[in-house]
Design a protein around this motif. Structure first.
Motif, PDB file in Angstrom:
ATOM      1  N   SER A  72      76.341  53.789  68.385  1.00 49.56           N
ATOM      2  CA  SER A  72      76.174  54.828  69.417  1.00 49.56           C
ATOM      3  C   SER A  72      74.974  55.716  69.106  1.00 49.56           C
ATOM      4  O   SER A  72      74.160  56.007  69.990  1.00 49.56           O
ATOM      5  N   LEU A  73      74.868  56.143  67.865  1.00 51.55           N
ATOM      6  CA  LEU A  73      73.724  56.972  67.473  1.00 51.55           C
ATOM      7  C   LEU A  73      72.417  56.201  67.603  1.00 51.55           C
ATOM      8  O   LEU A  73      71.415  56.726  68.082  1.00 51.55           O
ATOM      9  N   GLU A  74      72.443  54.955  67.177  1.00 50.12           N
ATOM     10  CA  GLU A  74      71.242  54.126  67.271  1.00 50.12           C
ATOM     11  C   GLU A  74      70.791  53.974  68.725  1.00 50.12           C
ATOM     12  O   GLU A  74      69.621  54.155  69.036  1.00 50.12           O
ATOM     13  N   MET A  75      71.722  53.671  69.605  1.00 47.15           N
ATOM     14  CA  MET A  75      71.375  53.505  71.019  1.00 47.15           C
ATOM     15  C   MET A  75      70.838  54.798  71.624  1.00 47.15           C
ATOM     16  O   MET A  75      69.868  54.796  72.374  1.00 47.15           O
ATOM     17  N   ALA A  76      71.469  55.922  71.292  1.00 47.72           N
ATOM     18  CA  ALA A  76      71.027  57.209  71.841  1.00 47.72           C
ATOM     19  C   ALA A  76      69.624  57.574  71.359  1.00 47.72           C
ATOM     20  O   ALA A  76      68.790  58.020  72.150  1.00 47.72           O
ATOM     21  N   LEU A  77      69.348  57.365  70.095  1.00 44.48           N
ATOM     22  CA  LEU A  77      68.044  57.741  69.548  1.00 44.48           C
ATOM     23  C   LEU A  77      66.936  56.771  69.927  1.00 44.48           C
ATOM     24  O   LEU A  77      65.777  57.161  70.044  1.00 44.48           O
ATOM     25  N   LYS A  78      67.280  55.516  70.152  1.00 45.14           N
ATOM     26  CA  LYS A  78      66.258  54.531  70.515  1.00 45.14           C
ATOM     27  C   LYS A  78      65.735  54.730  71.934  1.00 45.14           C
ATOM     28  O   LYS A  78      64.747  54.120  72.319  1.00 45.14           O
ATOM     29  N   ASP A  79      66.376  55.606  72.705  1.00 46.54           N
ATOM     30  CA  ASP A  79      65.869  55.936  74.040  1.00 46.54           C
ATOM     31  C   ASP A  79      64.557  56.708  73.964  1.00 46.54           C
ATOM     32  O   ASP A  79      63.846  56.823  74.951  1.00 46.54           O
ATOM     33  N   TYR A  80      64.240  57.248  72.792  1.00 52.93           N
ATOM     34  CA  TYR A  80      63.029  58.041  72.596  1.00 52.93           C
ATOM     35  C   TYR A  80      61.982  57.204  71.869  1.00 52.93           C
ATOM     36  O   TYR A  80      62.183  56.793  70.729  1.00 52.93           O
ATOM     37  N   ALA A  81      60.870  56.971  72.531  1.00 52.94           N
ATOM     38  CA  ALA A  81      59.811  56.110  71.984  1.00 52.94           C
ATOM     39  C   ALA A  81      59.262  56.620  70.660  1.00 52.94           C
ATOM     40  O   ALA A  81      58.800  55.835  69.835  1.00 52.94           O
ATOM     41  N   GLU A  82      59.308  57.932  70.452  1.00 52.50           N
ATOM     42  CA  GLU A  82      58.740  58.484  69.218  1.00 52.50           C
ATOM     43  C   GLU A  82      59.630  58.288  67.989  1.00 52.50           C
ATOM     44  O   GLU A  82      59.201  58.574  66.874  1.00 52.50           O
TER      45      GLU A  82
END
Length: 100
Positions: free
Chosen positions: A15-25
């Motif tokens: 869940s954390l990985e998916m949420a953070l991967k939404d940000y290209a930076e």
């Protein structure tokens, strides 16, 4: 920014990985336990998000074993005042309680 997530619970980790991967930076890497993370982490990581309660090595021991400075956020489902204070003394930036 390179971010490491160290979390033994696969659902929380993903869940954390998916949420953070939404940000290209953000360049996100996940680890299922602290010993695995310690073998692969280096000073190129700017932020580590870690659980406290994990098998093999808990989050406090993990933070103490890190060989380089970085920003750290701790998360836990079993928060105690003592653990929060200990974390802050180690330089942890934030102490989050699950669920968040």
């Amino acid at each position: 920014m390179k971010i490491a997530i160290v979390e033994d619970d696969i659902n929380m980790r993903k869940s954390l990985e998916m949420a953070l991967k939404d940000y290209a930076e953000f360049d996100v890497t996940t680890f299922k336990n602290a010993p695995e993370a310690l073998k692969k982490l280096d000073s190129s990581y700017a932020l580590i998000v870690t659980d406290i309660n994990m098998p093999k090595m808990d989050g406090i021991e993990f933070i103490k074993a890190l060989a380089f400075p970085c920003e750290i956020i701790i998360m836990t489902g079993n928060a105690t005042l003592g653990r929060a204070v200990e974390s802050m003394r180690l330089g942890v930036k934030d102490f989050l309680t699950k669920p968040f």
